[in-house]
Design a protein around this motif. Sequence first.
Motif, PDB file in Angstrom:
ATOM      1  N   ARG A 130      -6.101  37.497 -19.061  1.00 31.95           N
ATOM      2  CA  ARG A 130      -6.383  37.634 -17.623  1.00 31.95           C
ATOM      3  C   ARG A 130      -5.157  37.648 -16.707  1.00 31.95           C
ATOM      4  O   ARG A 130      -5.252  37.332 -15.522  1.00 31.95           O
ATOM      5  CB  ARG A 130      -7.345  36.537 -17.158  1.00 31.95           C
ATOM      6  CG  ARG A 130      -8.690  36.546 -17.840  1.00 31.95           C
ATOM      7  CD  ARG A 130      -9.619  35.440 -17.385  1.00 31.95           C
ATOM      8  NE  ARG A 130      -9.000  34.152 -17.150  1.00 31.95           N
ATOM      9  CZ  ARG A 130      -8.701  33.251 -18.097  1.00 31.95           C
ATOM     10  NH1 ARG A 130      -8.974  33.520 -19.351  1.00 31.95           N
ATOM     11  NH2 ARG A 130      -8.141  32.100 -17.786  1.00 31.95           N
ATOM     12  N   TYR A 131      -3.990  37.999 -17.219  1.00 28.30           N
ATOM     13  CA  TYR A 131      -2.816  38.118 -16.338  1.00 28.30           C
ATOM     14  C   TYR A 131      -3.075  39.310 -15.413  1.00 28.30           C
ATOM     15  O   TYR A 131      -3.454  40.386 -15.881  1.00 28.30           O
ATOM     16  CB  TYR A 131      -1.563  38.378 -17.184  1.00 28.30           C
ATOM     17  CG  TYR A 131      -0.267  37.960 -16.544  1.00 28.30           C
ATOM     18  CD1 TYR A 131       0.422  36.851 -17.008  1.00 28.30           C
ATOM     19  CD2 TYR A 131       0.277  38.671 -15.482  1.00 28.30           C
ATOM     20  CE1 TYR A 131       1.637  36.460 -16.435  1.00 28.30           C
ATOM     21  CE2 TYR A 131       1.481  38.286 -14.901  1.00 28.30           C
ATOM     22  CZ  TYR A 131       2.157  37.176 -15.387  1.00 28.30           C
ATOM     23  OH  TYR A 131       3.344  36.787 -14.810  1.00 28.30           O
ATOM     24  N   PRO A 132      -2.911  39.168 -14.105  1.00 27.78           N
ATOM     25  CA  PRO A 132      -3.159  40.298 -13.208  1.00 27.78           C
ATOM     26  C   PRO A 132      -2.275  41.504 -13.565  1.00 27.78           C
ATOM     27  O   PRO A 132      -1.055  41.368 -13.712  1.00 27.78           O
ATOM     28  CB  PRO A 132      -2.801  39.740 -11.824  1.00 27.78           C
ATOM     29  CG  PRO A 132      -2.972  38.249 -11.969  1.00 27.78           C
ATOM     30  CD  PRO A 132      -2.543  37.948 -13.377  1.00 27.78           C
ATOM     31  N   VAL A 133      -2.899  42.663 -13.700  1.00 25.79           N
ATOM     32  CA  VAL A 133      -2.190  43.843 -14.201  1.00 25.79           C
ATOM     33  C   VAL A 133      -1.010  44.216 -13.305  1.00 25.79           C
ATOM     34  O   VAL A 133       0.065  44.544 -13.807  1.00 25.79           O
ATOM     35  CB  VAL A 133      -3.153  45.040 -14.380  1.00 25.79           C
ATOM     36  CG1 VAL A 133      -2.391  46.289 -14.806  1.00 25.79           C
ATOM     37  CG2 VAL A 133      -4.214  44.704 -15.406  1.00 25.79           C
ATOM     38  N   ASP A 134      -1.183  44.170 -11.986  1.00 28.65           N
ATOM     39  CA  ASP A 134      -0.075  44.556 -11.111  1.00 28.65           C
ATOM     40  C   ASP A 134       1.124  43.629 -11.278  1.00 28.65           C
ATOM     41  O   ASP A 134       2.271  44.087 -11.323  1.00 28.65           O
ATOM     42  CB  ASP A 134      -0.518  44.630  -9.647  1.00 28.65           C
ATOM     43  CG  ASP A 134      -1.134  43.332  -9.133  1.00 28.65           C
ATOM     44  OD1 ASP A 134      -1.670  42.538  -9.933  1.00 28.65           O
ATOM     45  OD2 ASP A 134      -1.092  43.125  -7.904  1.00 28.65           O
ATOM     46  N   LEU A 135       0.877  42.345 -11.438  1.00 31.34           N
ATOM     47  CA  LEU A 135       1.977  41.392 -11.627  1.00 31.34           C
ATOM     48  C   LEU A 135       2.608  41.560 -13.013  1.00 31.34           C
ATOM     49  O   LEU A 135       3.833  41.488 -13.167  1.00 31.34           O
ATOM     50  CB  LEU A 135       1.480  39.952 -11.456  1.00 31.34           C
ATOM     51  CG  LEU A 135       0.887  39.601 -10.090  1.00 31.34           C
ATOM     52  CD1 LEU A 135       0.399  38.154 -10.077  1.00 31.34           C
ATOM     53  CD2 LEU A 135       1.894  39.851  -8.976  1.00 31.34           C
ATOM     54  N   ALA A 136       1.780  41.794 -14.025  1.00 32.87           N
ATOM     55  CA  ALA A 136       2.294  42.004 -15.383  1.00 32.87           C
ATOM     56  C   ALA A 136       3.136  43.279 -15.460  1.00 32.87           C
ATOM     57  O   ALA A 136       4.182  43.298 -16.115  1.00 32.87           O
ATOM     58  CB  ALA A 136       1.141  42.070 -16.378  1.00 32.87           C
ATOM     59  N   ALA A 137       2.687  44.333 -14.782  1.00 32.09           N
ATOM     60  CA  ALA A 137       3.427  45.599 -14.787  1.00 32.09           C
ATOM     61  C   ALA A 137       4.807  45.412 -14.170  1.00 32.09           C
ATOM     62  O   ALA A 137       5.802  45.945 -14.678  1.00 32.09           O
ATOM     63  CB  ALA A 137       2.640  46.668 -14.025  1.00 32.09           C
ATOM     64  N   GLU A 138       4.865  44.660 -13.105  1.00 34.92           N
ATOM     65  CA  GLU A 138       6.148  44.384 -12.439  1.00 34.92           C
ATOM     66  C   GLU A 138       7.121  43.691 -13.402  1.00 34.92           C
ATOM     67  O   GLU A 138       8.266  44.113 -13.546  1.00 34.92           O
ATOM     68  CB  GLU A 138       5.877  43.496 -11.215  1.00 34.92           C
ATOM     69  CG  GLU A 138       7.098  43.071 -10.473  1.00 34.92           C
ATOM     70  CD  GLU A 138       7.516  44.049  -9.394  1.00 34.92           C
ATOM     71  OE1 GLU A 138       8.681  43.951  -8.978  1.00 34.92           O
ATOM     72  OE2 GLU A 138       6.716  44.895  -8.985  1.00 34.92           O
ATOM     73  N   VAL A 139       6.645  42.655 -14.084  1.00 35.73           N
ATOM     74  CA  VAL A 139       7.490  41.925 -15.040  1.00 35.73           C
ATOM     75  C   VAL A 139       7.920  42.840 -16.182  1.00 35.73           C
ATOM     76  O   VAL A 139       9.100  42.924 -16.534  1.00 35.73           O
ATOM     77  CB  VAL A 139       6.747  40.691 -15.607  1.00 35.73           C
ATOM     78  CG1 VAL A 139       7.527  40.044 -16.747  1.00 35.73           C
ATOM     79  CG2 VAL A 139       6.484  39.669 -14.501  1.00 35.73           C
ATOM     80  N   ALA A 140       6.960  43.551 -16.766  1.00 39.88           N
ATOM     81  CA  ALA A 140       7.225  44.399 -17.927  1.00 39.88           C
ATOM     82  C   ALA A 140       8.229  45.502 -17.602  1.00 39.88           C
ATOM     83  O   ALA A 140       9.243  45.667 -18.295  1.00 39.88           O
ATOM     84  CB  ALA A 140       5.917  45.009 -18.428  1.00 39.88           C
TER      85      ALA A 140
END
Length: 179
Positions: A130-140
Amino acid sequence: MIVQFGSGRIELVLGDITRQEVDAIVNAANSMLAVGGGVDGAIHDAGGPAILEELQRRYPDGCPTGSAVVTAAGNLAAQYVFHAVGPIWQGGGKKEREQLQSAYETCLALAEKHQCRSLAFPSISTGVYRYPVDLAAEVALRTVALKLESSTPLELVRFVLFDQGTFGCYARVLETMLV
């Protein structure tokens, strides 16, 4: 969508990570390295039982969150599978960002150690964790872009995204990085 960073490029594709012809595929694993659902289940199904057998033999104690371990890729087209353990989202105050970044960094280090020129990532932690996709995309994307801008043998880092919504989030983040 393909964007150049340093000597390498980031590519976003909608598709099945198990069908990628790259040197290494990243698996979104759990800390016990047991077969799960989602990306993990698909990789084990396509790669065959040799992957799980190697995991159990080499890493009987599992893998801590924010890290990754390597196995051969079994029946997959890749040479290696990097089993990365991302964090479970708990609202953002439990060092989830740092753990997710560390999981990506560990995979990039494994790619360098194993002289990989191409690597395919899923969107780590954005499914059942459940990590928010927009926040995960930023990190990745920022973690990978920073690595590609340094000296690395990696020529291609492909993010293989399972659905249109995730692809759209990653594409929007990648576009903001070009400004």
